[in-house]
Design an enzyme around this catalytic site. Structure first.
Site, PDB file in Angstrom:
ATOM      1  N   SER A  55      -1.538  21.239  34.715  1.00  0.00           N
ATOM      2  CA  SER A  55      -1.678  20.705  33.355  1.00  0.00           C
ATOM      3  C   SER A  55      -0.364  20.353  32.677  1.00  0.00           C
ATOM      4  O   SER A  55      -0.376  19.763  31.592  1.00  0.00           O
ATOM      5  CB  SER A  55      -2.444  21.698  32.473  1.00  0.00           C
ATOM      6  OG  SER A  55      -3.826  21.598  32.705  1.00  0.00           O
ATOM      7  N   LYS A  58       0.236  16.901  31.324  1.00  0.00           N
ATOM      8  CA  LYS A  58      -0.142  16.424  29.991  1.00  0.00           C
ATOM      9  C   LYS A  58       1.055  16.143  29.091  1.00  0.00           C
ATOM     10  O   LYS A  58       0.894  15.533  28.030  1.00  0.00           O
ATOM     11  CB  LYS A  58      -1.089  17.421  29.328  1.00  0.00           C
ATOM     12  CG  LYS A  58      -2.418  17.588  30.047  1.00  0.00           C
ATOM     13  CD  LYS A  58      -3.364  18.512  29.276  1.00  0.00           C
ATOM     14  CE  LYS A  58      -4.707  18.676  29.969  1.00  0.00           C
ATOM     15  NZ  LYS A  58      -4.668  19.684  31.048  1.00  0.00           N
ATOM     16  N   SER A 115      -5.049  22.658  26.042  1.00  0.00           N
ATOM     17  CA  SER A 115      -4.954  22.034  27.363  1.00  0.00           C
ATOM     18  C   SER A 115      -6.270  21.395  27.794  1.00  0.00           C
ATOM     19  O   SER A 115      -6.667  21.481  28.956  1.00  0.00           O
ATOM     20  CB  SER A 115      -4.502  23.051  28.418  1.00  0.00           C
ATOM     21  OG  SER A 115      -4.070  22.404  29.594  1.00  0.00           O
TER      22      SER A 115
END
Length: 379
Positions: A55, A58, A115
């Protein structure tokens, strides 16, 4: 002029006396890097190996979102609609429903704090029409930033039909540094807990270092089983902003320990240095100009990070001619200042004309000669 200075700052190479710095303690991660907010490398360990960031992907999604926001292509109150594709994302999410609309502000909050994989895709589709088009833009932006080990396959970092997002600790640091050029992002990454959907859905920040590390302001954690535990951890302290990127740590605790060790190393061994340019910015004489001198400017000067043991050796050297010929354009580079530690160059700052100076015309020369002759007769 500011663009020239920004490019010069981004091109800084920190010339350190490695023997003068204590060694970094052993880290458990597969790779790691420590950079400052200008994109200046302070420490690297296996930092160019391509690995899965999970993640932490991102941060690029957020960078493109913040750039679109700054360009006025979207507003914080713009409603973003969830598609069937966005709603199908697994992993961490806010359970976005197909057709559901949320303000861009809440989408950013869900991505940065919670997230949310579904919101990352919804934002990508809103900004570029499809996730595929957004991913193409992600990869283009990565190349522009000098990333050499990065290939994005989606907006959230999940595996996609056998394809895997790959990047490196170095590239994540460069993307993080660019994201920090948008101060608004810290309004989201510093949130500990918040809600969306009119208070109906709670968010808790996945970055627990916000409460355990002094000065931490973000940016993003990541984990999937194949990638291990990853983080881009940013902290502000002592006039410096440092970025620690960790990839492939065995456990969440190892990730925190490695990021902590990197940041501690940075704050213990480096310090910001702002060069004094007052002596270099005295007006420069102009030959055959409608003004006798031209004012110099260097734009906004950002501190450069230097090893503490080298700070006392830092000097500045001004490189300017005795005079310049007119005409001169505003913003025209006329010289430079070199910031050095001993014989090592840390930074080169361009000096430019703050104003235009036109060349004397024949009539101006004649009038000047006539005035001088009349004054001589009167004397």
């Amino acid at each position: 002029m500011k663009k020239l200075l920004s490019l010069a700052l981004c091109a800084v190479l920190l010339h350190m006396n490695a023997a003068a710095l204590p060694a970094m303690g052993e880290l458990t991660a597969k790779s790691a890097a420590l950079y400052d907010a200008s994109g200046q490398m302070l420490y690297e360990m296996n930092a160019e190996e391509s690995l899965q960031p999970a993640s932490v992907t991102k941060i690029m999604t957020l960078l493109l979102a913040m750039e679109a926001l700054d360009r006025g292509e979207v507003q914080l109150d713009t409603m973003v609609t969830g598609s069937a594709h966005a709603a199908s994302m697994g992993g961490t999410q806010i359970w976005l429903k197909e057709g559901e609309q949320l303000p861009f502000d809440e989408m950013l909050k869900a991505i940065a704090v919670g997230s949310a994989n579904d919101c990352a895709v919804a934002v990508a589709e809103h900004l570029c029409g499809s996730e595929e088009a957004f991913v193409q833009k992600m990869n283009e932006r990565a190349k522009e930033l000098g990333c050499t080990s990065t290939t994005f396959v989606n907006a959230n970092g999940l595996d996609a039909d056998g394809q895997k997002t790959l990047t490196s600790a170095r590239d994540l640091a460069l993307i993080s540094a660019e994201l920090l050029r948008h101060p608004k992002i810290l309004d989201y990454t510093t949130i500990w807990m918040d809600t969306i959907r009119n208070g109906e859905f709670s968010l808790a920040n996945t970055n627990k270092m916000l409460r355990s590390y002094n000065g931490l302001v973000g940016l993003k954690t990541g984990y999937i089983s194949e990638a291990g535990f990853c983080i881009s951890a940013v902290a502000e302290r002592d006039g410096m902003t440092l970025i620690a990127t960790v990839m492939g740590a065995p456990t969440k605790e190892d990730r925190t320990a490695d990021a902590t060790a990197l940041l501690d190393y940075g704050f213990a061994n480096f310090a910001p240095y702002t060069p004094d340019l007052s002596a270099a910015l005295t007006p420069l004489r102009v030959r055959m100009g409608q003004k006798e001198t031209v004012t110099l400017e260097a734009g906004e000067i950002q501190p450069v990070v230097v090893a503490k043991e080298e700070a006392s050796n830092v000097t500045t050297e001004t490189h300017l001619p005795d005079a310049v010929d007119a005409p001169i354009e505003a913003g025209q580079e006329l010289g430079s200042v070199t910031v050095k530690s001993g014989d090592k160059t840390l930074l080169t700052i361009p000096l430019a004309a703050a104003e235009a100076v036109d060349r004397l015309r024949f009539g101006d020369v004649y009038q000047s000669f006539l005035r001088a002759a009349l004054m001589k007769q009167a004397g």
